[in-house]
Write a protein that holds these residues in place. Structure first.
Motif, PDB file in Angstrom:
ATOM      1  N   GLN A 110       0.614  -1.082   0.217  1.00 13.74           N
ATOM      2  CA  GLN A 110       0.204   0.018  -0.328  1.00 13.74           C
ATOM      3  C   GLN A 110       0.688   1.409   0.473  1.00 13.74           C
ATOM      4  OE1 GLN A 110      -3.039   0.928   3.358  1.00 13.74           O
ATOM      5  NE2 GLN A 110      -3.613   2.242   2.209  1.00 13.74           N
ATOM      6  N   LYS A 111       1.957   1.393   0.699  1.00 15.20           N
ATOM      7  CA  LYS A 111       2.757   2.282   0.685  1.00 15.20           C
ATOM      8  C   LYS A 111       3.406   2.731  -0.816  1.00 15.20           C
ATOM      9  CE  LYS A 111       4.625   1.534   5.147  1.00 15.20           C
ATOM     10  NZ  LYS A 111       5.749   1.098   6.391  1.00 15.20           N
ATOM     11  N   THR A 112       3.824   1.877  -1.730  1.00 17.84           N
ATOM     12  CA  THR A 112       3.622   2.801  -3.087  1.00 17.84           C
ATOM     13  C   THR A 112       2.999   3.211  -3.810  1.00 17.84           C
ATOM     14  OG1 THR A 112       4.651  -0.529  -2.722  1.00 17.84           O
ATOM     15  CG2 THR A 112       4.278   0.790  -5.456  1.00 17.84           C
ATOM     16  N   CYS A 113       1.771   2.680  -3.095  1.00 18.40           N
ATOM     17  CA  CYS A 113       0.414   4.009  -4.112  1.00 18.40           C
ATOM     18  C   CYS A 113       0.596   5.712  -3.838  1.00 18.40           C
ATOM     19  CB  CYS A 113      -0.511   3.258  -3.080  1.00 18.40           C
ATOM     20  SG  CYS A 113      -1.625   2.247  -3.832  1.00 18.40           S
ATOM     21  N   TYR A 114       1.657   5.998  -3.338  1.00 15.18           N
ATOM     22  CA  TYR A 114       2.430   7.431  -3.102  1.00 15.18           C
ATOM     23  C   TYR A 114       3.716   7.648  -3.584  1.00 15.18           C
ATOM     24  CZ  TYR A 114      -1.651   7.039   0.751  1.00 15.18           C
ATOM     25  OH  TYR A 114      -2.246   6.747   0.946  1.00 15.18           O
ATOM     26  N   ASN A 115       4.691   6.209  -4.079  1.00 16.13           N
ATOM     27  CA  ASN A 115       5.179   6.595  -5.030  1.00 16.13           C
ATOM     28  C   ASN A 115       4.799   7.609  -6.294  1.00 16.13           C
ATOM     29  OD1 ASN A 115       6.072   4.900  -2.807  1.00 16.13           O
ATOM     30  ND2 ASN A 115       6.587   3.004  -4.113  1.00 16.13           N
ATOM     31  N   MET A 116       5.774   8.056  -6.964  1.00 14.56           N
ATOM     32  CA  MET A 116       6.085   8.745  -7.918  1.00 14.56           C
ATOM     33  C   MET A 116       5.830   7.524  -9.480  1.00 14.56           C
ATOM     34  SD  MET A 116       8.877  11.474  -7.874  1.00 14.56           S
ATOM     35  CE  MET A 116       8.489  11.533 -10.005  1.00 14.56           C
ATOM     36  N   TYR A 117       4.279   8.142 -10.154  1.00 17.81           N
ATOM     37  CA  TYR A 117       4.260   7.341 -11.549  1.00 17.81           C
ATOM     38  C   TYR A 117       4.980   6.937 -12.277  1.00 17.81           C
ATOM     39  CZ  TYR A 117      -0.523   8.670 -10.744  1.00 17.81           C
ATOM     40  OH  TYR A 117      -2.142   8.609  -9.969  1.00 17.81           O
ATOM     41  N   VAL A 118       5.235   5.298 -13.057  1.00 18.34           N
ATOM     42  CA  VAL A 118       6.175   5.278 -13.796  1.00 18.34           C
ATOM     43  C   VAL A 118       5.813   4.332 -14.684  1.00 18.34           C
ATOM     44  CG1 VAL A 118       8.072   4.547 -11.795  1.00 18.34           C
ATOM     45  CG2 VAL A 118       6.572   3.115 -12.872  1.00 18.34           C
ATOM     46  N   ALA A 119       5.901   4.240 -15.450  1.00 21.02           N
ATOM     47  CA  ALA A 119       5.122   4.071 -17.080  1.00 21.02           C
ATOM     48  C   ALA A 119       4.731   1.922 -17.060  1.00 21.02           C
ATOM     49  CB  ALA A 119       6.231   3.616 -18.689  1.00 21.02           C
ATOM     50  N   CYS A 120       3.582   2.120 -17.253  1.00 20.63           N
ATOM     51  CA  CYS A 120       2.993   0.753 -16.606  1.00 20.63           C
ATOM     52  C   CYS A 120       3.383  -0.342 -18.121  1.00 20.63           C
ATOM     53  CB  CYS A 120       1.253   0.786 -16.801  1.00 20.63           C
ATOM     54  SG  CYS A 120       1.105   1.518 -15.717  1.00 20.63           S
ATOM     55  N   LYS A 121       3.397  -1.973 -18.109  1.00 17.61           N
ATOM     56  CA  LYS A 121       4.221  -2.476 -18.636  1.00 17.61           C
ATOM     57  C   LYS A 121       3.007  -1.667 -20.461  1.00 17.61           C
ATOM     58  CE  LYS A 121       1.867  -7.111 -18.923  1.00 17.61           C
ATOM     59  NZ  LYS A 121       1.479  -8.099 -18.649  1.00 17.61           N
ATOM     60  N   ASN A 122       2.672  -1.664 -20.481  1.00 18.04           N
ATOM     61  CA  ASN A 122       1.652  -1.393 -22.097  1.00 18.04           C
ATOM     62  C   ASN A 122       2.066   0.635 -21.894  1.00 18.04           C
ATOM     63  OD1 ASN A 122       0.572   0.494 -19.926  1.00 18.04           O
ATOM     64  ND2 ASN A 122      -2.348  -0.423 -20.501  1.00 18.04           N
TER      65      ASN A 122
END
Length: 188
Positions: A110-122
């Motif tokens: 859940q802590k990961t939800c507060y990390n910066m955005y990165v590109a998904c697999k798509n």
């Protein structure tokens, strides 16, 4: 005269022929159901037969469908087939083509939800990447299309999980929504 009578009686006849509500049917078919079990059954029945989108994931459903406890053997080749069936992971009874199970605590994820955005697999930039390397498995569909005939290949992975998150109103917090991938680091 007969036509007049039937045309006025038709709406009444149609009202009488409507199916009984699910609650009435369940009282006769499943007298041993508790109220909680009836409610779960009704939700399950509605989800399977609805034509709209499925309900958004919750903290509990995400934990049930994604998080592996400490006693799991990640290198077990039947892990995915067994867990997908026992945890009831599907999309309206159709086999999922791909699914991930993660070996970490929900609180860490859940802590990961507060990390910066990165590109998904798509390539869409709306995933969050875990800060630590995690262990998990990728389940890839090998045969079947409908539950319970789904068979999966289990692939062990160690890397960074890419997840999407969403807001859950009833608990007032952002929660993990979907595991998009586990990025393996070459040489690790």
């Amino acid at each position: 005269m007969c036509t007049l009578l039937t045309s006025k009686s038709l709406p009444l006849l149609l009202l009488l022929l409507q199916p009984l509500p699910l609650q009435v049917l369940m009282l006769h078919k499943y007298p041993y159901f508790s109220e909680e079990m009836e409610e779960k059954f009704e939700d399950y029945w509605d989800e399977i037969h609805s034509s709209g989108p499925t309900r958004p994931p919750t903290k509990d459903s995400f934990q049930k469908h994604v998080i592996l406890e400490a006693d799991f053997k990640l290198h077990d080749s039947f892990l995915c087939t067994h867990e997908m069936l026992s945890r009831n992971v599907h999309t309206r009874h159709y086999c999922r083509k791909e699914h991930f199970f993660l070996y970490m605590t929900y609180e860490e994820l859940q802590k990961t939800c507060y990390n910066m955005y990165v590109a998904c697999k798509n390539g869409v930039r709306k995933c969050h990447k875990t800060k630590k390397l995690i262990e998990g498995v990728r389940c890839g569909l090998t045969e079947g299309s409908m539950m319970p005939d789904c068979q999966y290949e289990t692939t062990y992975k160690k890397g960074y999980a890419l997840i999407t998150c969403r807001w859950q109103d009833d608990i007032g917090d952002i929660i993990p929504d979907y595991v998009n991938n586990i990025l393996e680091i070459p040489g690790k």
